[in-house]
Design a protein around this motif. Structure first.
Motif, PDB file in Angstrom:
ATOM      1  N   ARG A 175       0.836  -1.190   0.000  1.00  0.00           N
ATOM      2  CA  ARG A 175       0.000   0.000   0.000  1.00  0.00           C
ATOM      3  C   ARG A 175       0.881   1.254   0.000  1.00  0.00           C
ATOM      4  NH1 ARG A 175      -5.173  -0.569   1.904  1.00  0.00           N
ATOM      5  NH2 ARG A 175      -4.982   1.343   3.145  1.00  0.00           N
ATOM      6  N   HIS A 176       0.224   2.434  -0.015  1.00  0.00           N
ATOM      7  CA  HIS A 176       0.964   3.690  -0.079  1.00  0.00           C
ATOM      8  C   HIS A 176       1.870   3.893   1.130  1.00  0.00           C
ATOM      9  CE1 HIS A 176      -2.539   4.578   2.408  1.00  0.00           C
ATOM     10  NE2 HIS A 176      -1.858   5.562   2.920  1.00  0.00           N
ATOM     11  N   ASP A 177       1.520   3.269   2.299  1.00  0.00           N
ATOM     12  CA  ASP A 177       2.338   3.420   3.497  1.00  0.00           C
ATOM     13  C   ASP A 177       3.340   2.287   3.653  1.00  0.00           C
ATOM     14  OD1 ASP A 177       0.625   1.363   4.023  1.00  0.00           O
ATOM     15  OD2 ASP A 177      -0.152   2.178   5.921  1.00  0.00           O
ATOM     16  N   ASN A 178       3.535   1.477   2.596  1.00  0.00           N
ATOM     17  CA  ASN A 178       4.463   0.349   2.555  1.00  0.00           C
ATOM     18  C   ASN A 178       4.025  -0.842   3.397  1.00  0.00           C
ATOM     19  OD1 ASN A 178       6.263   1.444   0.720  1.00  0.00           O
ATOM     20  ND2 ASN A 178       7.503   2.444   2.290  1.00  0.00           N
ATOM     21  N   SER A 179       2.855  -0.780   4.014  1.00  0.00           N
ATOM     22  CA  SER A 179       2.328  -1.997   4.621  1.00  0.00           C
ATOM     23  C   SER A 179       1.889  -2.930   3.501  1.00  0.00           C
ATOM     24  CB  SER A 179       1.161  -1.681   5.554  1.00  0.00           C
ATOM     25  OG  SER A 179       0.060  -1.157   4.824  1.00  0.00           O
ATOM     26  N   GLY A 180       1.887  -4.236   3.794  1.00  0.00           N
ATOM     27  CA  GLY A 180       1.524  -5.206   2.775  1.00  0.00           C
ATOM     28  C   GLY A 180       0.244  -5.931   3.137  1.00  0.00           C
ATOM     29  N   GLU A 181      -0.623  -6.112   2.161  1.00  0.00           N
ATOM     30  CA  GLU A 181      -1.884  -6.802   2.388  1.00  0.00           C
ATOM     31  C   GLU A 181      -1.904  -8.076   1.559  1.00  0.00           C
ATOM     32  OE1 GLU A 181      -6.595  -5.620   2.754  1.00  0.00           O
ATOM     33  OE2 GLU A 181      -5.301  -4.495   1.400  1.00  0.00           O
ATOM     34  N   VAL A 182      -2.326  -9.185   2.168  1.00  0.00           N
ATOM     35  CA  VAL A 182      -2.403 -10.454   1.457  1.00  0.00           C
ATOM     36  C   VAL A 182      -3.606 -10.398   0.521  1.00  0.00           C
ATOM     37  CG1 VAL A 182      -2.595 -12.948   1.659  1.00  0.00           C
ATOM     38  CG2 VAL A 182      -1.331 -11.661   3.398  1.00  0.00           C
ATOM     39  N   ALA A 183      -3.325 -10.285  -0.768  1.00  0.00           N
ATOM     40  CA  ALA A 183      -4.388 -10.130  -1.768  1.00  0.00           C
ATOM     41  C   ALA A 183      -4.792 -11.461  -2.385  1.00  0.00           C
ATOM     42  CB  ALA A 183      -3.937  -9.168  -2.871  1.00  0.00           C
ATOM     43  N   ALA A 184      -3.956 -12.498  -2.246  1.00  0.00           N
ATOM     44  CA  ALA A 184      -4.271 -13.820  -2.797  1.00  0.00           C
ATOM     45  C   ALA A 184      -3.506 -14.864  -1.999  1.00  0.00           C
ATOM     46  CB  ALA A 184      -3.900 -13.897  -4.272  1.00  0.00           C
ATOM     47  N   GLU A 185      -4.038 -16.094  -1.973  1.00  0.00           N
ATOM     48  CA  GLU A 185      -3.405 -17.128  -1.154  1.00  0.00           C
ATOM     49  C   GLU A 185      -3.791 -18.506  -1.661  1.00  0.00           C
ATOM     50  OE1 GLU A 185      -3.022 -18.021   3.616  1.00  0.00           O
ATOM     51  OE2 GLU A 185      -5.031 -17.643   2.814  1.00  0.00           O
ATOM     52  N   SER A 186      -2.813 -19.412  -1.636  1.00  0.00           N
ATOM     53  CA  SER A 186      -3.044 -20.828  -1.882  1.00  0.00           C
ATOM     54  C   SER A 186      -2.323 -21.586  -0.774  1.00  0.00           C
ATOM     55  CB  SER A 186      -2.501 -21.230  -3.265  1.00  0.00           C
ATOM     56  OG  SER A 186      -2.690 -22.613  -3.486  1.00  0.00           O
ATOM     57  N   ARG A 187      -3.015 -22.547  -0.107  1.00  0.00           N
ATOM     58  CA  ARG A 187      -2.439 -23.185   1.094  1.00  0.00           C
ATOM     59  C   ARG A 187      -2.999 -24.587   1.248  1.00  0.00           C
ATOM     60  NH1 ARG A 187      -6.638 -23.135   4.693  1.00  0.00           N
ATOM     61  NH2 ARG A 187      -8.293 -21.659   4.122  1.00  0.00           N
ATOM     62  N   ILE A 188      -2.324 -25.357   2.088  1.00  0.00           N
ATOM     63  CA  ILE A 188      -2.872 -26.650   2.466  1.00  0.00           C
ATOM     64  C   ILE A 188      -3.987 -26.425   3.476  1.00  0.00           C
ATOM     65  CG2 ILE A 188      -0.688 -27.844   2.011  1.00  0.00           C
ATOM     66  CD1 ILE A 188      -0.152 -27.852   5.013  1.00  0.00           C
ATOM     67  N   ASP A 189      -4.903 -27.384   3.586  1.00  0.00           N
ATOM     68  CA  ASP A 189      -6.082 -27.202   4.427  1.00  0.00           C
ATOM     69  C   ASP A 189      -5.736 -27.064   5.903  1.00  0.00           C
ATOM     70  OD1 ASP A 189      -7.651 -27.334   2.186  1.00  0.00           O
ATOM     71  OD2 ASP A 189      -8.058 -29.491   2.377  1.00  0.00           O
ATOM     72  N   ALA A 190      -4.617 -27.608   6.337  1.00  0.00           N
ATOM     73  CA  ALA A 190      -4.291 -27.593   7.759  1.00  0.00           C
ATOM     74  C   ALA A 190      -3.902 -26.207   8.270  1.00  0.00           C
ATOM     75  CB  ALA A 190      -3.157 -28.578   8.039  1.00  0.00           C
ATOM     76  N   LEU A 191      -3.601 -25.278   7.388  1.00  0.00           N
ATOM     77  CA  LEU A 191      -3.143 -23.953   7.800  1.00  0.00           C
ATOM     78  C   LEU A 191      -4.310 -22.968   7.846  1.00  0.00           C
ATOM     79  CD1 LEU A 191       0.160 -23.627   5.745  1.00  0.00           C
ATOM     80  CD2 LEU A 191      -0.099 -24.320   8.127  1.00  0.00           C
ATOM     81  N   ASP A 192      -4.248 -22.060   8.826  1.00  0.00           N
ATOM     82  CA  ASP A 192      -5.247 -20.994   8.919  1.00  0.00           C
ATOM     83  C   ASP A 192      -5.096 -20.044   7.728  1.00  0.00           C
ATOM     84  OD1 ASP A 192      -6.224 -21.971  11.294  1.00  0.00           O
ATOM     85  OD2 ASP A 192      -4.871 -20.737  12.526  1.00  0.00           O
TER      86      ASP A 192
END
Length: 741
Positions: A175-192
């Motif tokens: 973002r403009h303040d250099n914080s990062g936002e998770v916009a997409a994700e692929s994971r195994i089912d065991a992970l939150d």
């Protein structure tokens, strides 16, 4: 020879953001490194080189065949690299090396006047790697197709997880303040799930961001494995590993990943216009070494992704730029044809507000105000008054922009609610002229990946920052802010301001040319007929035989023609001044006291109802243009008569201080308002219009008087000494450039 150690692992509060992660002095243990100079002499080497390569590499020596069975092959690789270091050939492409039963990927690169050869263990066979190539090619084909940005990011995470086998792959968008936002994700089912969570800018310090741009892929194969020291000559500087694939990991980052439960990680940069736009972060709960060839395929996939995102952003920006340019053109055309800026701006303010994605707008100029889009007039007035009251330094910048107006101006918080975003374009600072766009408060609930503040804990060398221990969802509600103004919008606002200024300058130049031409015409064509009228009036005044009626008519004509002659004289003077010709002063030796006495007598005769008191010395000698100084004094006496309270005398005083002759004209009156004082000696002042006691005034008298006095090397100023308004003229006793007797 000494063992190169990493810089002090205890990172303090003062140097956390300056940790030299590019010179750790060590490498990861799934490979080794040899660095040689232009002569092929080894200057740095991994402490594990003998164990992995079966070659006794020594710092300060060249490789020879007698140092081990793999040494000839290694020496040949280094020889080609040294030629590249000398500029005699290109750097060799990555290759491979067989040592006993082990396979190594060999990567050569040049940096810091040194050739770095890195040997990374490979665990896969050629057949296994061939399948990765086909899979990577298919992923690239999918990512080349035009899609929405979020869809591209989601596809990229799925393809990279399938290619690498990581437990979780996330796409961050910064973002403009250099914080990062998770916009997409692929994971195994065991992970939150982490989708939608935000991570603070401090998670990636500035020096790490620079390395992510310079070296777009980074693998940490085993978070918990010990680093391998680099051996070097005593006193040699640390080796710069910015481009290294084996560079060891900052202790702070190791702690960060461990707190997340991560055993291995890989990051691939999304670089757009040489800026870190986003990041694909891959996490595995245990160790995982992705082959070098697969990582290179991931890097190419990220480049394809970056190119597609950049094209999408460019199209979107081009559309907005076209909209902004069209709206700006309409506004500028209106300004060119309008009599004043305010009229044109209020006609186009709603359209401009929509283009700037603002919720409201206001236009202010002097005492005029117009509000649009649900902004109340009291709120608009409060904002304009704040701008006029010399608020913080931000308002003196080229543009005024904030996304948190209540924090910038706490006094506006109540009256200006819910307006928090402000973008102000000044078009006339002297008269508080502003075109302002406003955005409403955007109440936002941020889903942080753990509380974003770092912990401060005691360490061996004092307080140290530690990464947060929990990455559980932590919510924060943010108020008193609006959506930030983008760089595109700020650039467009700056261009709009420049266009308005150009229109104003063109209009001012045209008005000045027209005004000067009018002045010249008035001065030349009216002077002769006015002189004839004045002569005829004198004849009527002296020769009437009808009981004095003709004499009274003559006096009235004489008075009117004298006033018109004064106006014409002012117009002529103004024309000369604005044409750069000056006032053509004719200096002679003059007794100012005699001159002032004559002027007092003339004023008493012309205005018998006005009391004028003179306090003068016996004599004041000066080298001046007598007619021009008389013009100054007559103007000051006239102003005192027009603006002073009736029933009180006008006082005229003169003294000599030795270096200066001072002439003061006083009259009883209220003090002049500060906003008028600022332009008191400017021509065509707005304050000169509408004065019931001086309807013919044009605001030229004080301007010309000031020019006359300055031409004599003196000054004229205003002061208020209750109950008197005082104008003080200072003239040099001797003509500037001469020495008195």
């Amino acid at each position: 020879m000494s063992q190169s150690s990493a810089p002090d692992a205890i990172t303090t509060l003062d140097n956390c953001d300056r940790e030299p992660i590019h010179i750790p002095g060590s490498i990861q243990n799934h490979g080794t490194l040899i660095a040689v100079d232009r002569e092929g002499v080894v200057r740095y080497v991994g402490a594990n080189v003998q164990a992995l390569l079966h070659c006794a590499v020594k710092v300060g020596e060249r490789l020879s065949e007698s140092q081990g069975e793999a040494c000839p092959a290694i020496a040949a690789l280094l020889h080609d690299g040294v030629l590249a270091l000398r500029g005699e050939r290109d750097v060799p492409m990555p290759g491979e090396l067989q040592v006993a039963e082990r396979q190594f990927d060999v990567v050569l690169h040049v940096g810091s006047a040194m050739l770095l050869a890195e040997f990374e263990l490979r665990h896969q066979t050629h057949g296994e790697l061939a399948g990765f190539a086909i899979q990577a090619h298919r992923a690239m084909e999918k990512l080349r197709r035009p899609r929405a940005i979020d869809e591209l990011l989601q596809l990229a995470t799925e393809e990279l997880r399938a290619l690498t086998g990581f437990d979780r792959v996330m796409a961050y968008r910064f973002r403009h303040d250099n914080s990062g936002e998770v916009a997409a994700e692929s994971r195994i089912d065991a992970l939150d799930p982490y989708l939608g969570r935000r991570y603070p800018a401090s998670d990636i310090p500035a020096q790490a961001r620079r390395l992510y741009v310079a070296n777009t892929l980074r693998l940490i194969a085993d978070v918990r494995s010990p680093a391998v020291a680099l051996l070097q000559e005593a006193g040699a500087p640390p080796l710069d590993l910015s481009g290294s694939i084996l560079r060891s990991v900052s202790p702070i980052h190791i702690e960060y990943l461990s707190n997340m439960g991560v055993g291995a990680s890989m990051s691939v940069s999304i670089v757009i216009n040489e800026q870190l736009w986003g990041l694909i972060a891959c996490h595995h709960m245990g160790p995982r070494q992705v082959p070098y060839s697969v990582r290179m395929a991931c890097d190419v996939i990220a480049q394809v992704l970056s190119a597609n995102i950049q094209s999408t952003l460019a199209r979107s920006q081009a559309d907005r730029l076209q909209q902004l340019a069209a709206a700006r053109t309409h506004l500028i055309e209106a300004l060119l044809h309008a009599d004043e800026e305010f009229t044109a701006l209020i006609q186009h303010a709603p359209e401009m507000a929509a283009i700037f994605q603002a919720d409201a707008a206001l236009v202010a100029h002097g005492a005029k105000l117009a509000v649009f889009g649900g902004l109340s007039e009291p709120a608009g007035n409060a904002i304009v008054q704040w701008l006029a009251a010399e608020p913080p330094a931000q308002t003196r910048q080229r543009l005024l922009q904030t996304q948190s107006l209540p924090l910038l101006a706490p006094g506006l918080a109540a009256v200006a609610s819910p307006w928090c975003g402000l973008l102000g374009i000044p078009f006339d600072r002297d008269r508080n002229g502003w075109l302002i766009f406003l955005r409403k408060e955007q109440i936002e609930t941020i889903h942080w990946g753990g509380k974003p503040d770092k912990d401060i804990r005691p360490g061996p060398l004092g307080p140290r920052l530690t990464p947060r221990g929990s990455f559980d969802l932590w919510k924060e509600t943010v108020r008193s802010t609006a959506e930030h103004w983008s760089a595109l919008e700020l650039n467009a606002a700056g261009q709009l301001m420049d266009e308005i200024v150009r229109v104003q300058n063109a209009r001012t130049a045209e008005m000045n040319r027209t005004r000067n031409q009018l002045m010249a015409v008035l001065g030349h064509d009216l002077r002769d007929p006015l002189h004839s009228i004045s002569m005829a009036a004198r004849v009527l005044e002296r020769g009437g035989t009808d009981g004095g009626r003709a004499g009274k008519i003559g006096q009235r004509i004489q008075s009117s023609s004298s006033r018109m002659q004064r106006l014409v004289s002012q117009v002529m003077d103004m024309s000369r001044l604005q044409s750069g010709l000056g006032l053509d002063l004719q200096r002679t030796d003059v007794d100012l006291v005699a001159l002032l006495n004559d002027l007092i007598d003339e004023a008493r005769t012309a205005h018998p109802g006005t009391e004028i008191v003179g306090t003068l010395p016996a004599v004041l000698s000066a080298q001046v243009d007598a007619d021009r100084i008389a013009q100054v004094v007559v103007n000051l006496i006239g102003n005192a008569r027009h603006h002073g309270q009736t029933g009180h005398p006008i006082e005229l005083q003169a003294i000599s201080t030795g270096e200066w002759h001072e002439i003061a004209v006083r009259n009883v009156a209220s003090p002049i308002a500060n906003d008028i004082v600022r332009n008191l000696f400017s021509p065509f002042k707005a304050s000169s219009a509408g004065n019931a006691r001086n309807r013919s005034g044009m605001g030229l008298g004080l301007y010309i008087a000031n020019q006359i006095v300055q031409g004599h090397g003196g000054s004229i100023g205003y002061d208020y000494r209750s109950p008197h308004v005082v104008f003080l003229v200072r003239l040099p006793v001797h003509r500037p450039g001469t020495i008195g007797a």
